[in-house]
Design a protein around this motif. Structure first.
Motif, PDB file in Angstrom:
ATOM      1  N   ARG A   1      39.083  51.972  36.950  1.00 43.38           N
ATOM      2  CA  ARG A   1      38.150  51.463  37.958  1.00 43.38           C
ATOM      3  C   ARG A   1      38.924  50.731  39.053  1.00 43.38           C
ATOM      4  N   LEU A   2      38.519  50.933  40.305  1.00 43.76           N
ATOM      5  CA  LEU A   2      39.196  50.299  41.435  1.00 43.76           C
ATOM      6  C   LEU A   2      38.858  48.821  41.528  1.00 43.76           C
ATOM      7  N   TRP A   3      37.551  48.479  41.426  1.00 41.54           N
ATOM      8  CA  TRP A   3      37.116  47.095  41.551  1.00 41.54           C
ATOM      9  C   TRP A   3      36.867  46.514  40.168  1.00 41.54           C
ATOM     10  N   VAL A   4      37.438  45.348  39.893  1.00 42.47           N
ATOM     11  CA  VAL A   4      37.349  44.743  38.563  1.00 42.47           C
ATOM     12  C   VAL A   4      36.834  43.309  38.664  1.00 42.47           C
ATOM     13  N   ASN A   5      36.101  42.889  37.642  1.00 45.92           N
ATOM     14  CA  ASN A   5      35.601  41.517  37.553  1.00 45.92           C
ATOM     15  C   ASN A   5      36.712  40.595  37.061  1.00 45.92           C
ATOM     16  N   LEU A   6      36.800  39.420  37.657  1.00 47.61           N
ATOM     17  CA  LEU A   6      37.869  38.474  37.302  1.00 47.61           C
ATOM     18  C   LEU A   6      37.284  37.123  36.917  1.00 47.61           C
ATOM     19  N   GLU A   7      37.826  36.551  35.841  1.00 44.89           N
ATOM     20  CA  GLU A   7      37.441  35.202  35.416  1.00 44.89           C
ATOM     21  C   GLU A   7      38.651  34.501  34.808  1.00 44.89           C
ATOM     22  N   PRO A   8      38.993  33.300  35.283  1.00 44.83           N
ATOM     23  CA  PRO A   8      40.080  32.540  34.651  1.00 44.83           C
ATOM     24  C   PRO A   8      39.636  31.993  33.312  1.00 44.83           C
ATOM     25  N   ALA A   9      40.600  31.642  32.477  1.00 42.77           N
ATOM     26  CA  ALA A   9      40.281  31.099  31.157  1.00 42.77           C
ATOM     27  C   ALA A   9      39.550  29.767  31.291  1.00 42.77           C
ATOM     28  N   LEU A  10      38.650  29.519  30.359  1.00 42.89           N
ATOM     29  CA  LEU A  10      37.894  28.262  30.326  1.00 42.89           C
ATOM     30  C   LEU A  10      38.826  27.111  29.990  1.00 42.89           C
ATOM     31  N   ARG A  11      38.734  26.024  30.742  1.00 45.24           N
ATOM     32  CA  ARG A  11      39.547  24.843  30.490  1.00 45.24           C
ATOM     33  C   ARG A  11      38.711  23.763  29.818  1.00 45.24           C
TER      34      ARG A  11
END
Length: 216
Positions: A72-82
C-alpha cells in the motif's frame, strides 16, 4: 504499545526486502529517536534512521509475510504510547494476527460509513459485538459480528484521517484482535495456572452469561 488512534498518514517512497522508507510530516513525531517504535498500518516497526522528511524502519521477511506492508502506498502512522499519555482507543500491541479484506463499504447517515471486513479464523474467534479491533492500526468498535468477519461503523473524522478512505472492496487489511480476549482464552484453557479464574467465576462477576457479550 499503541492505542489505535492514528496521528497522520505516511507515504511509502522506497522499500527493499528488509527496509521501508516513509515520507511523513515529522512534526507528529517531535521526540523520535533511532530505536523508537512506530506502528505502520498497525505493524510495530523500529526506526533505524530519520530526518525532517520522514523515517526508515526495518522489516523482516516474517513481518512482510504476515502483513500488508509493501502493498500500500499510503499507511497509517502512530507513535508508541508513552507513560502518562491518554488511552483514547484500546490496547494495541502492533502484532498483526492476520490479514483480512474489505468486503463492503457504504456511506450512511450523511458522512458516516459502514465497513464490512472478512477475517481469518485466528481473528474471528475473538470478535464480539461492541468489542474492539485494530484494522490497519485503527481502533474500531465492532458493530456486528458477521460469521468470522465484522462490521464497523466509522465516524467521518476517522474515515478521512486514515487510509480507510483509500480502501476498495477486495483490498487486504491488517487485523489485530483485542489482547484482552486472548488472555481470557488462555486462562480458561485446561491446565491454566490460575484455578480461581473459571467460567463460573466469570459468570458470577458479569463477564459471561446472558447479560454479557465479553465472552461468547
Amino acid at each position: 504499545m499503541f492505542t489505535g488512534l492514528i496521528h497522520t498518514l505516511g507515504q511509502v517512497v522506497t522499500q527493499t526486502q528488509n527496509r521501508l522508507t516513509i515520507a511523513a510530516p515529522m512534526s507528529y513525531f517531535p521526540d523520535v529517536a533511532v530505536g523508537d517504535s512506530i506502528a505502520v498500518d498497525g505493524v510495530c516497526l523500529t526506526v533505524t534512521a530519520y530526518d525532517s522528511q520522514g523515517f526508515t524502519a526495518a522489516t523482516s521477511p516474517e513481518t512482510r509475510q504476515r502483513s500488508t506492508l509493501g502493498q500500500r502506498l499510503w499507511v497509517n502512522l502512530e507513535p508508541a504510547l508513552r507513560v502518562g499519555q491518554k488511552l483514547g482507543g484500546h490496547f494495541v500491541s502492533g502484532h498483526v494476527d492476520g490479514v483480512g479484506s474489505l468486503t463492503r463499504s457504504e456511506r450512511v447517515g450523511g458522512d458516516f460509513w459502514e465497513l464490512d471486513f472478512s477475517a481469518p479464523p485466528a481473528v474471528g474467534r475473538y470478535l464480539i459485538p461492541k468489542g474492539s479491533i485494530a484494522v490497519n492500526g485503527v481502533s474500531l468498535t465492532i458493530a456486528q459480528v458477521l460469521g468470522n468477519g465484522l462490521q464497523a461503523a466509522v465516524i467521518p473524522l476517522t474515515y478521512e484521517a486514515t487510509n480507510l478512505h483509500h480502501l476498495r472492496p477486495g483490498d487486504p487489511v491488517n487485523l489485530e484482535a483485542d489482547v484482552l480476549g486472548k488472555y481470557v482464552e488462555k486462562f480458561l484453557q485446561p491446565g491454566a495456572t490460575n484455578p480461581a479464574l473459571s467460567e463460573n467465576f466469570l459468570t458470577q462477576h458479569g463477564f459471561m452469561g446472558s447479560g454479557s457479550n465479553l465472552v461468547q
